[in-house]
Each structure stands twice: as C-alpha cells, then as structure tokens.
Scaffold this active site. Structure first.
Site, PDB file in Angstrom:
ATOM      1  N   CYS A 108       0.684  -1.064   0.060  1.00 23.03           N
ATOM      2  CA  CYS A 108      -0.098  -0.024   0.071  1.00 23.03           C
ATOM      3  C   CYS A 108       0.195   1.232   0.212  1.00 23.03           C
ATOM      4  CB  CYS A 108      -0.740   0.068   0.884  1.00 23.03           C
ATOM      5  SG  CYS A 108      -1.860  -1.015   1.358  1.00 23.03           S
ATOM      6  N   HIS A 232      -3.058   7.311   2.460  1.00 23.42           N
ATOM      7  CA  HIS A 232      -3.935   5.633   2.566  1.00 23.42           C
ATOM      8  C   HIS A 232      -5.068   5.871   2.547  1.00 23.42           C
ATOM      9  CE1 HIS A 232      -3.656   1.560   1.397  1.00 23.42           C
ATOM     10  NE2 HIS A 232      -3.517   1.412   2.519  1.00 23.42           N
ATOM     11  N   ASN A 262     -10.145   0.124   0.012  1.00 23.19           N
ATOM     12  CA  ASN A 262      -8.388  -0.061   0.429  1.00 23.19           C
ATOM     13  C   ASN A 262      -7.999  -0.664  -0.523  1.00 23.19           C
ATOM     14  OD1 ASN A 262      -6.002  -0.805   0.688  1.00 23.19           O
ATOM     15  ND2 ASN A 262      -5.523  -1.620   2.741  1.00 23.19           N
TER      16      ASN A 262
END
Ligand code: UT7
Length: 306
Positions: A108, A232, A262
């Site tokens: 990520c 993020h 996500n």
C-alpha cells in the site's frame, strides 16, 4: 532539481459492491463495516493491466503528452496479472510506449515508492515518467473471509511526472521498511490476503506520524502549514488517529475509502484526483501524501502544488 506533476488519471471498475451486498453472504453488517472502517462500498473487477492502462491513458491525456514523450513507466502493484512477466511492459505496450517499464511492489506504500523511484530517474536524465498504481486485490481475497473481504477492492490511479530545472512540486520524502513485521499482512502464492488487523493498525498510525514528521522537517514546514493530507485509504480510524497525533483537523484529510475501499497502491492517486476534481488543492499550497502497508513499508512526501 525540480519535478512537476503534469497530469492525473484514475480508473475504477463499474461494478459497485455495497456493504449490504457483502452482508448477504458474510457474517457482517453495513453498520459494522461503516463504523469500524468508514467503507460503505467498493469497486470490484478488471485487472491490474486493464485498470492501469485506463488510468495511464487518462493521465497522459490530462498532461497533454504523447506516448513518445514518456521516458519510463513505473507501475506500483501488489497484484500483478502474472508473476512473470511484470505488468508494466504489458501496460506500456497497450499505451503505445516504447520506453523501459517495470513493476514496483511496496504494497500500500507502492504509489509513493514509485513516485520516489521516478524522482530518482528524473534526477538522472529522464524527462517524463508515467507513474501508475493499479490493483486487482479482489482476485486474492477469500470471499468467505469477512476480515479481508470487507476491506480490499480494485482500482488504479496515475500521474505524469516531468523534470523542471526551475521549480518543484515535490519538496521532501521519508520512506522506510521493516521486514520484521512481514508476517502481519501476507498473501502466499496461490493463497489469499491475511492480516493481523489490530497490530497493522497500531503500527500504521505510528509509521505515518513518524514519516510525516520527518518529511515535514526536511521540507522545512510544520503540520500547520499543510492545507491537505492525502493518506492511504485503509481505515478512517487510522486516518483520524494519525491526523490527530499530527495536530491536523480531519477536515484537512482527503477520504475516498467510503466509495472505493482499500485499493492499496491505487488509493493515494484516487484520493489525490478526488481532491483535485473538487478544487481542494490550490496553487502554492502544501500537501502531505502518506502511505503504509505490508512489508511493513511506509512513505510520506510533502508537495507544493503548482
Ligand atoms: O492497507 C494496509 C493495511 N491494512 C490496514 O491498515 C488495516 C488495519 N486494521 C484495521 O483496519 C482494523 O483492525 C480492522 C478493520 C481490520 C478490524 O477492526 P477492529 O476494530 O480492529 O476489529 P477487531 O478485529 O478487534 O474485531 C472486533 C469485533 C470482533 O468481535 P468480538 O471479539 O468483539 O465479539 C470481531 O470478531 O468485530 C468482529 N469482526 C467483525 N464483525 C463484523 C471482525 N471483522 C468483522 C466483520 N464484520 N467484517
């Protein structure tokens, strides 16, 4: 040396999967997912290649550049279409690029690692780099496992970075990795994503705050100077905890996880594009971009928008 963001593009699959839809097959609920994560729906479908091509094309159009103008393609992805070849050369081919192309996997934090890589490539003679974050996480989700199924989703975002001898949008970076935490978030060959959510949460807040403080310090500004935080998009509570510790009101954070879940290395460009489309980034203002993920890896950067 200076680097400019010349254009942005995003792509998400058409198929929307709501929390209610997941609740039909999993022991979960819209209330739980929304309250514990902030996610309300996500997009599922496509592939790293197909989403990456679309986002890359849109970023190139937005930057008014032709395929021949791109000197390098850096693709951040945790979910390449195949182990070999890398997905970047296939995207480059579809986009008509004839430049080097490679994948970067920092989970990520991938988009920020790719930006840092592109910065180094621009420092050493390249003029224009296409940076894409593209993920097909849904392929590696066990749809019977409520722990991961409610979180992960698909999408892509891209930007064109250009060398500029006179001024810069990118002021500082702070990146890191800690392999001792590797087992906290994994996806084995042929397996599915698995995570110790609580421990990842705890460490995520710590590394975001720490790397943000380092990036702020090396840019010579304070948290008060930031107009925007583009984090993020893993969990709204991680964003709340990190911004609170940095002394930044939540109003300054960009949140798109309610709509996209996500999307790993696609999440920062998706959030950036949303802020840009909504006029939240204004010329001369400072923003913090910050990511964290499996590895563990983390990466923060300070930009001044031109
Ligand atoms: O992208 C990079 C990395 N990823 C992250 O940063 C994610 C970090 N972690 C998180 O976001 C959170 O830890 C989660 C969202 C994964 C979990 O939230 P939590 O507040 O840590 O929940 P928990 O694991 O402590 O579970 C709380 C309760 C438990 O029930 P009991 O023991 O209190 O009865 C779980 O069994 O919620 C239950 N639970 C669920 N209930 C409904 C766990 N997952 C679910 C679910 N739906 N999907």
């Amino acid at each position: 040396m200076g680097v400019r963001f010349k254009g942005w593009g995003v792509a998400v699959p058409e198929r929307i999967v709501t929390n209610d839809e997941l609740s039909k097959t999993l022991d979960t609920s819209d209330d739980w997912i929304a309250e514990r994560t902030g996610i309300r729906e996500r997009r599922i479908g496509g592939s790293a290649k197909s989403l990456g091509v679309l986002a890359g094309k849109r970023a190139m159009d937005d930057a008014f550049v032709d395929p021949a103008d791109i000197d390098f393609l850096v693709l951040a992805t945790t979910t390449p279409d195949r182990i070999a070849p890398a997905t970047a050369p296939m995207i480059a081919h579809e986009l008509g690029l004839s430049c080097p192309a490679m994948d970067v996997n920092a989970a990520c934090s991938g988009f920020m690692y790719a930006i840092r890589t592109a910065y180094g490539l621009l420092e050493t003679g390249n003029k224009r780099i296409l940076v894409i974050g593209a993920e097909h996480l849904s392929r590696w989700v066990d749809w019977n496992d409520r722990n991961m199924a409610v979180l992960l989703a698909d999408g892509a975002g891209a930007t064109v970075l250009e060398y500029d001898p006179n001024d810069t949008d990118l002021l500082s970076f702070s990146l890191g990795a800690d392999g001792s935490a590797a087992d906290l978030l994994t996806c084995e060959h042929g397996g599915f994503f698995e995570m110790d959510g609580k421990e990842v949460f705890r460490r995520a807040v710590r590394v975001v705050v720490d790397s943000a403080e380092k990036a702020l310090e090396s840019a010579g500004i304070s948290a008060d100077d930031l107009s925007l935080v583009i984090p993020h998009q893993a969990n709204i509570r991680i964003i709340q905890a990190a911004t609170q510790r940095l002394g930044i009101e939540m109003e300054r954070a960009v949140v798109v996880l309610d709509r996209f879940g996500n999307t790993s290395s696609a999440s920062i460009p998706l959030a950036f594009d949303d802020a840009r489309q909504n006029g939240r980034i204004k010329p001369g203002e400072f923003a913090l971009l910050t990511g964290f993920g499996a590895g563990m890896t983390w990466a923060s950067a300070i930009i001044r928008w031109s």
